[in-house]
Write a protein that holds these residues in place. Structure first.
Motif, PDB file in Angstrom:
ATOM      1  N   GLU A  92      28.189  37.450  43.427  1.00 41.13           N
ATOM      2  CA  GLU A  92      28.254  37.478  41.822  1.00 41.13           C
ATOM      3  C   GLU A  92      27.939  38.864  42.038  1.00 41.13           C
ATOM      4  O   GLU A  92      28.542  40.289  40.815  1.00 41.13           O
ATOM      5  N   GLU A  93      27.337  40.091  42.661  1.00 42.41           N
ATOM      6  CA  GLU A  93      27.201  40.963  43.123  1.00 42.41           C
ATOM      7  C   GLU A  93      28.693  41.640  43.567  1.00 42.41           C
ATOM      8  O   GLU A  93      29.146  42.605  42.938  1.00 42.41           O
ATOM      9  N   GLU A  94      29.286  41.427  45.104  1.00 40.41           N
ATOM     10  CA  GLU A  94      30.195  41.478  44.692  1.00 40.41           C
ATOM     11  C   GLU A  94      31.993  41.900  43.613  1.00 40.41           C
ATOM     12  O   GLU A  94      32.634  42.308  43.843  1.00 40.41           O
ATOM     13  N   LEU A  95      31.500  40.261  42.734  1.00 43.84           N
ATOM     14  CA  LEU A  95      32.440  40.495  42.011  1.00 43.84           C
ATOM     15  C   LEU A  95      32.331  41.821  40.586  1.00 43.84           C
ATOM     16  O   LEU A  95      33.081  42.387  40.260  1.00 43.84           O
ATOM     17  N   ALA A  96      31.110  41.767  40.691  1.00 43.49           N
ATOM     18  CA  ALA A  96      30.352  43.421  39.899  1.00 43.49           C
ATOM     19  C   ALA A  96      31.281  44.546  40.589  1.00 43.49           C
ATOM     20  O   ALA A  96      31.557  45.252  39.376  1.00 43.49           O
ATOM     21  N   LEU A  97      31.213  44.481  41.622  1.00 46.43           N
ATOM     22  CA  LEU A  97      31.785  45.967  42.086  1.00 46.43           C
ATOM     23  C   LEU A  97      33.163  45.791  41.427  1.00 46.43           C
ATOM     24  O   LEU A  97      33.837  46.603  41.373  1.00 46.43           O
ATOM     25  N   ILE A  98      34.046  44.578  42.235  1.00 52.96           N
ATOM     26  CA  ILE A  98      34.895  44.609  41.879  1.00 52.96           C
ATOM     27  C   ILE A  98      35.770  44.937  40.372  1.00 52.96           C
ATOM     28  O   ILE A  98      36.508  46.207  40.507  1.00 52.96           O
ATOM     29  N   LYS A  99      34.936  44.353  39.174  1.00 50.50           N
ATOM     30  CA  LYS A  99      35.105  44.648  38.179  1.00 50.50           C
ATOM     31  C   LYS A  99      34.664  46.266  37.653  1.00 50.50           C
ATOM     32  O   LYS A  99      35.121  46.814  37.128  1.00 50.50           O
ATOM     33  N   PHE A 101      32.996  48.762  49.343  1.00 47.33           N
ATOM     34  CA  PHE A 101      33.792  47.573  49.534  1.00 47.33           C
ATOM     35  C   PHE A 101      34.379  47.676  51.031  1.00 47.33           C
ATOM     36  O   PHE A 101      34.784  46.972  51.417  1.00 47.33           O
ATOM     37  N   ARG A 102      34.103  49.234  51.993  1.00 49.47           N
ATOM     38  CA  ARG A 102      34.363  48.928  52.846  1.00 49.47           C
ATOM     39  C   ARG A 102      33.551  47.726  54.113  1.00 49.47           C
ATOM     40  O   ARG A 102      33.509  47.499  54.711  1.00 49.47           O
ATOM     41  N   GLU A 103      31.927  47.922  53.897  1.00 47.47           N
ATOM     42  CA  GLU A 103      31.042  47.744  53.825  1.00 47.47           C
ATOM     43  C   GLU A 103      31.150  46.093  53.721  1.00 47.47           C
ATOM     44  O   GLU A 103      30.366  45.034  54.938  1.00 47.47           O
ATOM     45  N   ILE A 160      35.711  44.209  50.998  1.00 51.18           N
ATOM     46  CA  ILE A 160      36.469  43.937  50.103  1.00 51.18           C
ATOM     47  C   ILE A 160      37.881  44.836  49.768  1.00 51.18           C
ATOM     48  O   ILE A 160      38.204  46.367  49.848  1.00 51.18           O
ATOM     49  N   GLN A 161      38.846  44.787  49.577  1.00 55.37           N
ATOM     50  CA  GLN A 161      39.803  45.842  49.369  1.00 55.37           C
ATOM     51  C   GLN A 161      41.028  44.889  47.997  1.00 55.37           C
ATOM     52  O   GLN A 161      41.083  43.842  47.316  1.00 55.37           O
ATOM     53  N   ILE A 162      41.175  45.250  47.096  1.00 55.36           N
ATOM     54  CA  ILE A 162      41.415  45.356  45.697  1.00 55.36           C
ATOM     55  C   ILE A 162      43.321  45.527  45.803  1.00 55.36           C
ATOM     56  O   ILE A 162      43.105  46.978  46.017  1.00 55.36           O
ATOM     57  N   GLU A 163      44.125  44.890  46.375  1.00 55.81           N
ATOM     58  CA  GLU A 163      45.559  45.380  46.917  1.00 55.81           C
ATOM     59  C   GLU A 163      46.364  45.220  45.517  1.00 55.81           C
ATOM     60  O   GLU A 163      47.703  45.885  45.571  1.00 55.81           O
ATOM     61  N   ARG A 164      46.048  45.034  43.985  1.00 57.37           N
ATOM     62  CA  ARG A 164      47.044  45.044  43.578  1.00 57.37           C
ATOM     63  C   ARG A 164      46.446  44.502  41.546  1.00 57.37           C
ATOM     64  O   ARG A 164      45.754  43.800  41.723  1.00 57.37           O
ATOM     65  N   ARG A 216      36.408  39.314  52.234  1.00 55.84           N
ATOM     66  CA  ARG A 216      36.737  38.707  53.579  1.00 55.84           C
ATOM     67  C   ARG A 216      37.821  37.839  54.101  1.00 55.84           C
ATOM     68  O   ARG A 216      37.453  36.755  54.887  1.00 55.84           O
ATOM     69  N   GLY A 217      39.102  38.725  53.535  1.00 57.48           N
ATOM     70  CA  GLY A 217      39.926  37.261  54.460  1.00 57.48           C
ATOM     71  C   GLY A 217      40.080  36.780  53.075  1.00 57.48           C
ATOM     72  O   GLY A 217      41.525  36.530  53.973  1.00 57.48           O
ATOM     73  N   TYR A 218      39.523  36.255  51.784  1.00 59.61           N
ATOM     74  CA  TYR A 218      40.654  35.570  50.874  1.00 59.61           C
ATOM     75  C   TYR A 218      40.464  36.069  50.179  1.00 59.61           C
ATOM     76  O   TYR A 218      40.257  37.054  49.897  1.00 59.61           O
ATOM     77  N   HIS A 219      41.362  35.896  49.385  1.00 64.00           N
ATOM     78  CA  HIS A 219      42.706  36.006  48.077  1.00 64.00           C
ATOM     79  C   HIS A 219      42.129  35.689  47.119  1.00 64.00           C
ATOM     80  O   HIS A 219      41.612  34.733  47.017  1.00 64.00           O
TER      81      HIS A 219
END
Length: 143
Positions: A8-15, A68-70, A73-77, A92-95
């Motif tokens: 959830e924390e990673e989704l929150a970072l993306i958001k 993100f680097r740690e 995580i990458q936002i591609e588009r 981590r490699g999953y889209h």
């Protein structure tokens, strides 16, 4: 369906990165409009206030990109349409995909705008409201 093992924390970072990127564009547009409008006798004070908010947004975005680097995580588009914004990301490699509807985006951007203009920028990650209200956040894996 969410990316396998995404927290959830990673989704929150993306958001947060999506919201803050959008907010940064709003600040830039608003400052430009105030500078060019000629409607105010002294737009400098207002423009400085907006630039201060934009600077605080940039600092938090920088922290988020470090996280993100740690976490690989990458936002591609990022794509905007009549319903909201959608991002394709890799964790981590999953889209995966995340969509934020305009109603939720406008509410959150307005709230964060006030915080950044007041100089009280929130920490990156999930806010109390984000943790309890997930109605406009959808994460799913790509086919």
């Amino acid at each position: 369906m969410a990316v396998p093992g995404i927290k959830e924390e990673e989704l929150a970072l993306i958001k947060s990165a999506l919201l803050l990127g959008f907010l940064q564009k709003v600040f830039q547009r608003d400052a430009r409009i105030l500078e060019q409008s000629g409607l105010l006798k002294s737009p400098e004070a207002y423009v400085e206030l907006i630039h201060g908010g934009e600077h605080r947004v940039a600092l938090v975005l920088s922290e988020i990109h470090g996280k993100f680097r740690e976490r690989n995580i990458q936002i591609e588009r990022i794509h905007q349409d009549e319903n909201g914004i959608q991002a394709e990301y890799r964790c981590r490699g999953y889209h995966g995909k995340m969509r934020i509807l305009w109603a939720g985006l406008q509410r959150e951007v307005s709230s964060r705008m006030r915080a950044y203009l007041n100089g009280s920028a929130p920490e990156p990650g999930p806010s109390r409201r984000e943790r309890t209200e997930k109605g406009n956040l959808k994460a799913q894996s790509l086919p």
